[in-house]
Design a protein around this motif. Structure first.
Motif, PDB file in Angstrom:
ATOM      1  N   LYS A   3       0.870  -1.222  -0.088  1.00 16.96           N
ATOM      2  CA  LYS A   3       0.227  -0.012   0.049  1.00 16.96           C
ATOM      3  C   LYS A   3       0.898   1.253  -0.015  1.00 16.96           C
ATOM      4  O   LYS A   3       0.557   2.207  -0.575  1.00 16.96           O
ATOM      5  N   LEU A   7       0.815   3.781  -3.153  1.00 20.33           N
ATOM      6  CA  LEU A   7       0.422   5.154  -2.819  1.00 20.33           C
ATOM      7  C   LEU A   7       1.569   6.159  -2.934  1.00 20.33           C
ATOM      8  O   LEU A   7       1.472   7.233  -3.812  1.00 20.33           O
ATOM      9  N   CYS A  11       1.471   9.007  -5.908  1.00 19.66           N
ATOM     10  CA  CYS A  11       1.924  10.414  -5.586  1.00 19.66           C
ATOM     11  C   CYS A  11       2.908  10.857  -6.471  1.00 19.66           C
ATOM     12  O   CYS A  11       3.005  12.053  -7.006  1.00 19.66           O
ATOM     13  N   ASN A  92     -14.956  10.709  -0.852  1.00 18.64           N
ATOM     14  CA  ASN A  92     -13.835  10.161  -0.463  1.00 18.64           C
ATOM     15  C   ASN A  92     -13.391   8.981  -0.467  1.00 18.64           C
ATOM     16  O   ASN A  92     -12.255   8.703  -1.097  1.00 18.64           O
ATOM     17  N   GLU A  93     -14.246   7.971  -0.375  1.00 25.42           N
ATOM     18  CA  GLU A  93     -13.727   6.751  -0.543  1.00 25.42           C
ATOM     19  C   GLU A  93     -13.749   6.262  -1.774  1.00 25.42           C
ATOM     20  O   GLU A  93     -12.929   5.333  -2.417  1.00 25.42           O
ATOM     21  N   LEU A  95     -12.553   8.304  -4.559  1.00 21.43           N
ATOM     22  CA  LEU A  95     -11.213   8.796  -4.875  1.00 21.43           C
ATOM     23  C   LEU A  95     -10.002   8.216  -4.134  1.00 21.43           C
ATOM     24  O   LEU A  95      -9.117   7.935  -4.876  1.00 21.43           O
ATOM     25  N   GLN A  96     -10.302   7.773  -2.810  1.00 20.94           N
ATOM     26  CA  GLN A  96      -9.273   6.653  -2.266  1.00 20.94           C
ATOM     27  C   GLN A  96      -9.052   5.319  -3.196  1.00 20.94           C
ATOM     28  O   GLN A  96      -8.078   4.978  -3.278  1.00 20.94           O
ATOM     29  N   TYR A  97     -10.329   4.787  -3.442  1.00 19.77           N
ATOM     30  CA  TYR A  97     -10.307   3.593  -4.300  1.00 19.77           C
ATOM     31  C   TYR A  97      -9.336   3.726  -5.544  1.00 19.77           C
ATOM     32  O   TYR A  97      -8.680   2.834  -5.985  1.00 19.77           O
ATOM     33  N   ASP A  99      -7.357   5.952  -6.604  1.00 20.11           N
ATOM     34  CA  ASP A  99      -5.987   6.396  -6.562  1.00 20.11           C
ATOM     35  C   ASP A  99      -5.256   4.918  -6.073  1.00 20.11           C
ATOM     36  O   ASP A  99      -4.164   4.850  -6.628  1.00 20.11           O
ATOM     37  N   SER A 100      -5.561   4.374  -5.256  1.00 24.64           N
ATOM     38  CA  SER A 100      -5.070   3.091  -4.717  1.00 24.64           C
ATOM     39  C   SER A 100      -4.881   2.204  -5.861  1.00 24.64           C
ATOM     40  O   SER A 100      -3.990   1.582  -6.036  1.00 24.64           O
TER      41      SER A 100
END
Length: 147
Positions: A3, A7, A11, A92-93, A95-97, A99-100
């Motif tokens: 992870k 990430l 980034c 938010n969830e 977006l996090q999914y 990107d990950s």
């Protein structure tokens, strides 16, 4: 561990894309024009792709905000506006999914740093495709509500 690597890879793609955008292109440049000017450089094409994804992301955010500010969704949202309640959580969830997952996707194509810059471009293309998909999904939600 994976992870953190995933990430950090995403980034670095986003940071290099933003840095390249200042030198190479700008947000007002047409996506195809930007790609043409990239002359086959994976990093420049990744920059163009992230810029395009960010343009579409603004549309996604506007759609979330439109729904979040509609009184008909107040009960579902359990809060008012996009920056509280279920809309905030959902956005938010997602977006996090995005990107990950895209970080993992890019990494899977080039897990070794000496294998070239295809990981950055592939990760950026993944971000663009998932953002386009979310934009279409929000259109469906809005259409369902309007009918």
């Amino acid at each position: 561990m994976l992870k953190k690597i995933s990430l950090s890879l995403l980034c670095s793609v986003l940071l290099s894309a933003n840095a390249n955008a200042q030198v190479f292109g700008n947000a007002s440049m047409n996506y195809d024009t930007c790609l043409d000017k990239a002359d086959g450089s994976d990093l420049k094409m990744a920059s163009c792709t992230i810029i395009e994804a960010n343009k579409i992301l603004k549309s996604v955010e506007e759609k979330y905000e439109t729904l979040a500010n509609n009184k008909a969704f107040a009960n579902w949202n359990s809060g008012s506006g996009m920056y509280s309640g279920n809309f905030k959580k959902l956005y938010n969830e997602w977006l996090q999914y995005r990107d990950s997952y895209c970080s993992l996707y890019g990494y899977s194509l080039s897990p070794s740093p000496d294998q070239g810059s295809i990981a950055e471009l592939s990760g950026a293309e993944c971000v663009l495709e998932l953002t386009k998909r979310q934009n279409k999904d929000m259109d469906v939600v809005i259409k369902n509500f309007q009918q």
